[in-house]
Design a protein around this motif. Structure first.
Motif, short mmCIF file in Angstrom:
data_model
loop_
_atom_site.label_atom_id
_atom_site.label_comp_id
_atom_site.label_asym_id
_atom_site.label_seq_id
_atom_site.Cartn_x
_atom_site.Cartn_y
_atom_site.Cartn_z
N THR A 34 50.18 42.26 28.81
CA THR A 34 49.05 42.73 28.01
C THR A 34 49.58 43.59 26.87
N SER A 35 48.90 43.57 25.72
CA SER A 35 49.36 44.39 24.59
C SER A 35 48.17 45.09 23.93
N ILE A 36 48.48 46.11 23.12
CA ILE A 36 47.42 46.90 22.45
C ILE A 36 47.82 47.11 21.00
N SER A 37 46.83 46.98 20.09
CA SER A 37 47.15 47.07 18.66
C SER A 37 46.00 47.71 17.89
N VAL A 38 46.25 47.86 16.59
CA VAL A 38 45.18 48.34 15.71
C VAL A 38 45.23 47.50 14.42
N ASN A 39 44.07 47.24 13.83
CA ASN A 39 44.03 46.49 12.57
C ASN A 39 44.34 47.40 11.40
N LEU A 40 45.07 46.87 10.42
CA LEU A 40 45.57 47.68 9.30
C LEU A 40 44.74 47.44 8.04
N SER A 41 44.13 48.51 7.52
CA SER A 41 43.12 48.36 6.47
C SER A 41 43.62 47.78 5.15
N ASN A 42 44.80 48.16 4.71
CA ASN A 42 45.19 47.80 3.35
C ASN A 42 46.15 46.63 3.23
N LEU A 43 46.38 45.96 4.34
CA LEU A 43 47.13 44.71 4.32
C LEU A 43 46.14 43.62 4.73
N TYR A 44 46.18 42.48 4.07
CA TYR A 44 45.23 41.44 4.47
C TYR A 44 45.66 40.05 4.02
N THR A 45 45.07 39.07 4.66
CA THR A 45 45.19 37.66 4.25
C THR A 45 43.80 37.15 3.94
N ILE A 46 43.67 36.45 2.84
CA ILE A 46 42.41 35.77 2.52
C ILE A 46 42.68 34.27 2.59
N THR A 47 41.82 33.55 3.29
CA THR A 47 42.01 32.10 3.43
C THR A 47 40.71 31.37 3.11
N THR A 48 40.81 30.40 2.21
CA THR A 48 39.66 29.53 1.92
C THR A 48 39.98 28.15 2.49
N ILE A 49 38.99 27.57 3.17
CA ILE A 49 39.18 26.21 3.69
C ILE A 49 37.99 25.35 3.30
N GLU A 50 38.30 24.13 2.97
CA GLU A 50 37.24 23.18 2.65
C GLU A 50 37.54 21.88 3.40
N PHE A 51 36.58 21.41 4.17
CA PHE A 51 36.72 20.12 4.84
C PHE A 51 35.90 19.11 4.05
N SER A 52 36.44 17.92 3.89
CA SER A 52 35.65 16.91 3.20
C SER A 52 36.04 15.53 3.69
N GLU A 53 35.07 14.65 3.77
CA GLU A 53 35.37 13.28 4.23
C GLU A 53 36.12 12.50 3.15
N ILE A 54 36.15 13.03 1.92
CA ILE A 54 36.87 12.29 0.87
C ILE A 54 38.36 12.65 0.81
N PHE A 55 38.79 13.72 1.50
CA PHE A 55 40.23 14.06 1.49
C PHE A 55 40.98 13.07 2.38
N SER A 56 42.13 12.57 1.87
CA SER A 56 42.88 11.61 2.69
C SER A 56 43.95 12.29 3.53
N SER A 57 44.33 13.53 3.14
CA SER A 57 45.28 14.28 3.97
C SER A 57 45.01 15.77 3.81
#
Ligand code: DP6
Length: 329
Positions: A34-57
């Protein structure tokens, strides 16, 4: 009309006070402890995802790069989510960190946490927080701790469904200042996933695991009481214990460099001068220093004296992963 499902999520890396090092099941990322942590306010990742039936890969860009190893890991993970949703559309993913990845600043944690939230929402999967943490864990173990708010416990569990993370104290429970110190920003040679495999080769690993549940109980008590000195001593010793496991693995694993040791000694000197500050270090050379918020300005003044520090980002305990409106494409 083609259907388009596009979502953006933001997640913070988390800093472990009790570390996840060693796995019971590599395929499922079931941790040895088991582990314990805290989230860090000023570091971050932003991720955008789009799914579409027209994408071939799948088209995946992480920090403006197309690294094949990382792409394969993400595609494999997306396949898992697609299977869960019963949708096989391909996706476009753009992900951006505001900090250097793979230098011991838990980029896979914030990366997979943001991806999990964005992808499941985009495909209409309505998962509970617990379910999200289980899924994120399958991407990268520590990612499960970046989903819930504030101070987080990841229960090791016996099987996949009971190895999940949850908040033990909200972000505003304790005013801690967490300094991420950038000494070296080049990517590490041995990933933490590879490192986990070595843990059990250390002759000290069994002893660590035998004693760790007591440590978990103590740490929660010290956080609850906001007992900074006991808390600091425990987390510093815990970081050294994890690195001792790394040093004594076969082959051995040394993530530190000379600057790391200098910083450790600097922290010891500060404490000799009665300055309450403690360090922890993950799988990289870059340490984190922790003090109470009331001492933040003085610590910053002290750190300005050290010229090996390239950059400092001060963080506070923060909330978990969330959906945001600003898309990256
Ligand atoms: C040293 O979560 O990166 O940061 O599950 O293989 O993706 P994988 O490993 P990862 O390991 C993190 C290790 C650590 C300690 C911790 O965060 O608890």
């Amino acid at each position: 009309m083609k259907k388009i499902f596009k979502i953006t999520a933001l997640a913070h890396p988390n800093l472990a006070f009790i570390k996840y090092w060693g796995k019971k099941d590599e395929g499922l990322n079931l941790p040895a402890n088991t582990s314990i942590s805290v989230n860090l306010s000023n570091l971050y990742t932003i991720t955008t995802i789009e799914f579409s039936e027209i994408f071939s890969s799948d088209q995946i860009k992480i920090n403006q790069e197309e690294n094949q190893k990382e792409i394969l890991r993400v595609v494999k993970y997306l396949d898992l989510i697609r299977k869960k949703a019963g949708i096989n559309w391909k996706a476009k993913v753009v992900s951006q960190n505001n900090f250097p990845k793979a230098a011991g600043f838990a980029s896979s944690a914030s990366g997979f946490a943001a991806l999990t939230l964005a992808a499941t929402q985009a495909l209409g999967l309505n998962l509970s927080e617990k379910e999200l943490t289980i899924l994120a864990r399958l991407g990268s173990g520590s990612a499960c701790r970046s989903i819930p708010d504030g101070f987080v416990e990841w229960k090791k569990g016996e099987e996949s469904e009971d190895s999940y993370a949850y908040s033990i104290f909200p972000a505003n429970y304790w005013k801690l200042s967490i300094f991420a110190l950038f000494l070296k920003t080049s990517e590490k040679k041995v990933s933490s996933s590879e490192g986990h495999r070595l843990a059990s080769t250390s002759p000290f690993f069994k002893t660590r695991i035998k004693k760790i549940d007591k440590k978990i109980i103590l740490l929660k008590k010290f956080i609850k009481e906001r007992n900074f000195v006991n808390f600091g001593n425990l987390i510093e010793n815990e970081a050294l214990e994890m690195h001792a496991i790394m040093f004594t693995s076969r082959p051995s694993l040394i993530y530190w460099d000379e600057k790391t040791i200098k910083l450790i000694k600097f922290v010891y000197e500060l404490r000799m001068k009665k300055f309450p500050v403690y360090f922890t270090i993950d799988a990289g050379p870059n340490p984190y220093l922790i003090c109470e918020e009331k001492n933040e300005k003085n610590l910053l003044k002290e750190l300005k004296k050290i010229n090996s520090i390239k950059n400092i980002i001060i963080n506070y305990p923060n909330s978990g992963a969330k959906i945001i409106k600003k898309d990256l494409f």
